[in-house]
Design an enzyme around this catalytic site. Structure first.
Site, PDB file in Angstrom:
ATOM      1  N   SER A   1       0.799  -1.228   0.000  1.00 28.25           N
ATOM      2  CA  SER A   1       0.000   0.000   0.000  1.00 28.25           C
ATOM      3  C   SER A   1       0.833   1.281   0.000  1.00 28.25           C
ATOM      4  CB  SER A   1      -0.928   0.006   1.207  1.00 28.25           C
ATOM      5  OG  SER A   1      -0.167  -0.262   2.350  1.00 28.25           O
TER       6      SER A   1
ATOM      7  N   THR B   1      -1.309   3.056   4.676  1.00 26.02           N
ATOM      8  CA  THR B   1      -0.478   4.252   4.480  1.00 26.02           C
ATOM      9  C   THR B   1       0.539   4.370   5.601  1.00 26.02           C
ATOM     10  OG1 THR B   1      -2.295   5.414   3.457  1.00 26.02           O
ATOM     11  CG2 THR B   1      -0.624   6.787   4.502  1.00 26.02           C
TER      12      THR B   1
ATOM     13  N   THR C   1       1.604   7.042   0.354  1.00 25.80           N
ATOM     14  CA  THR C   1       0.721   5.897   0.105  1.00 25.80           C
ATOM     15  C   THR C   1       0.539   5.653  -1.391  1.00 25.80           C
ATOM     16  OG1 THR C   1      -1.460   4.999   0.705  1.00 25.80           O
ATOM     17  CG2 THR C   1      -1.424   7.269  -0.006  1.00 25.80           C
TER      18      THR C   1
ATOM     19  N   ARG D   1      -8.562   8.797  -8.606  1.00 29.74           N
ATOM     20  CA  ARG D   1      -8.981   8.996  -7.208  1.00 29.74           C
ATOM     21  C   ARG D   1      -7.787   9.452  -6.344  1.00 29.74           C
ATOM     22  NH1 ARG D   1      -7.424   6.882  -1.961  1.00 29.74           N
ATOM     23  NH2 ARG D   1      -9.220   7.049  -0.585  1.00 29.74           N
TER      24      ARG D   1
ATOM     25  N   THR E   1      -4.766   7.581   8.791  1.00 30.61           N
ATOM     26  CA  THR E   1      -4.762   6.446   7.871  1.00 30.61           C
ATOM     27  C   THR E   1      -6.179   5.891   7.830  1.00 30.61           C
ATOM     28  OG1 THR E   1      -3.776   4.300   7.335  1.00 30.61           O
ATOM     29  CG2 THR E   1      -4.066   4.792   9.673  1.00 30.61           C
ATOM     30  N   GLY E   2      -6.476   5.141   6.785  1.00 32.19           N
ATOM     31  CA  GLY E   2      -7.826   4.609   6.656  1.00 32.19           C
ATOM     32  C   GLY E   2      -8.521   5.202   5.448  1.00 32.19           C
TER      33      GLY E   2
HETATM   34  N1  ASP Z   1      -5.687   7.005   3.616  1.00 28.61           N
HETATM   35  C1  ASP Z   1      -5.338   6.256   2.426  1.00 28.61           C
HETATM   36  C2  ASP Z   1      -6.203   6.659   1.290  1.00 28.61           C
HETATM   37  O1  ASP Z   1      -7.390   6.845   1.477  1.00 28.61           O
HETATM   38  C3  ASP Z   1      -5.427   4.787   2.617  1.00 28.61           C
HETATM   39  C4  ASP Z   1      -4.655   4.223   3.753  1.00 28.61           C
HETATM   40  O2  ASP Z   1      -4.532   4.804   4.824  1.00 28.61           O
HETATM   41  O3  ASP Z   1      -4.120   3.148   3.575  1.00 28.61           O
HETATM   42  O4  ASP Z   1      -5.720   6.733   0.192  1.00 28.61           O
END
Ligand code: ASP
Length: 327
Positions: free
Chosen positions: A87, A189, A207, A217, A240-241
């Site tokens: 990721s 991330t 990320t 996106r 993150t998320g």
């Molecule tokens: N925050 C990141 C995103 O939405 C994803 C992640 O934290 O892995 O691109």
């Protein structure tokens, strides 16, 4: 001049009652979430298990005379170059057209910041983000423009797909199902907050975004105020998320602003999570926040179980499971 907590209250005319209430909040906020960090730096705080490696690299950079900014850049570069991580950077899972697109940002104690988004074929987007900050009048470069800028500055073209990520994509193509799922491979991330020996705060975030996302996106991670925010008078936060949920509440900026008004890092992370949960149905959505205050106090909170982070100081590095809302 930046507004400190007291002058904010005075300016907004909230008067003695508000001051009393917020002082009470301040008093209640003295406990750090892991009881580890009350001292000044160096302290590094990074998302997920790979944060351990990143933090240790950041500590090494500082020990070898590097700056706080060097530390948060070099720390996450290690993860960008790791082909095993699915990721971030090399080995990151592609979008639904099979292309790996990278998002990153960096923010310095002096309030300056730089970012890139939808950058392709570059191993270290975080270093390109730093270059945008230091060598251009802009904050963010996107897509082809970001690539051309990187290329002109000596960054080599790299194929970021690995055997493993190509195979995963081929497999995904069979059904082409896309749904953000909590705490699986598509949410990893690396976000890092660092405080140097002087107590100055820096941050970085990098990320490849959500696996199999729509082409074009962009998540929260390269957006200053969403994926990362630093205010060296107050503290810093990183996220993150699911980026869409984080952007909708300006997650990292809100955490730092709450700390300015007296919330502890832990309370501020909890409030940011509350705002997301009040905003939408989060049954299948995971978000995790980390925060550090100017006094070196730390906080972490997530919507669901499973978010962990690494914390490093002179006593060493520890992996900590974050507290969360949905028990
Ligand atoms: N925050 C990141 C995103 O939405 C994803 C992640 O934290 O892995 O691109």
């Amino acid at each position: 001049m930046k507004t400190n907590r007291r002058s904010f209250l005075e300016k907004t005319g909230l008067g003695a009652l508000s001051l009393l209430l917020s002082n009470r909040l301040f008093a209640k906020s003295s406990k750090s979430m892991d009881g580890l960090t009350k001292a000044k730096g160096p302290i590094f705080l990074s998302t997920w298990t790979h944060g351990q490696m990143a933090n240790e690299e950041a500590l090494r950079v500082l020990a070898n005379g590097g700056s706080g900014l060097d530390a948060v850049e070099k720390g996450v570069m290690l993860i960008e170059a790791d082909p095993e991580g699915s990721s971030v950077g090399l080995g990151g899972l592609p979008d639904r057209t099979g292309k790996v697109t990278l998002d990153a940002c960096i923010m310095s104690a002096d309030g300056n910041c730089g970012a890139v988004c939808m950058l392709e074929n570059i191993l270290h987007p975080i270093s390109v983000a730093r270059k945008v900050m230091e060598d251009t009048p802009h904050v963010m470069l996107a897509g082809d423009g970001a690539y051309e800028f990187a290329s002109a500055n000596g960054f080599e073209k790299v194929d970021l797909l690995t055997k493993k990520s190509k195979a995963a994509f081929k497999n995904w193509k069979k059904e082409q199902k896309y749904k953000p799922i909590i705490n699986v491979e598509n949410h990893d991330t690396i976000g890092m907050l660092g405080m140097d020996e002087k107590g100055d705060i820096y941050g970085s975030c990098t990320t490849s975004g959500l696996a199999y996302k729509m082409r074009g996106r962009i998540g929260d991670s390269p957006i200053i105020g969403a994926g990362l925010f630093i205010d060296n008078e107050v503290g810093g936060a990183v996220a993150t998320g699911l980026g869409e949920s984080i952007i909708k509440v300006a997650g990292s900026a809100i955490i730092v602003e709450l700390m300015r008004h007296g919330y502890s890092p832990q309370e501020a992370c909890e409030e940011a999570v509350n705002r997301i949960v009040n905003n939408e149905d989060t049954k299948d959505i995971q978000v995790g926040f980390l925060a550090i205050s100017k006094s070196g106090e730390t906080g972490a909170y997530a919507i669901h179980p499973g978010f962990n982070f690494a914390i490093s100081n002179q006593e060493g590095t520890r992996l900590v499971n974050s507290d969360y809302l949905v028990k």
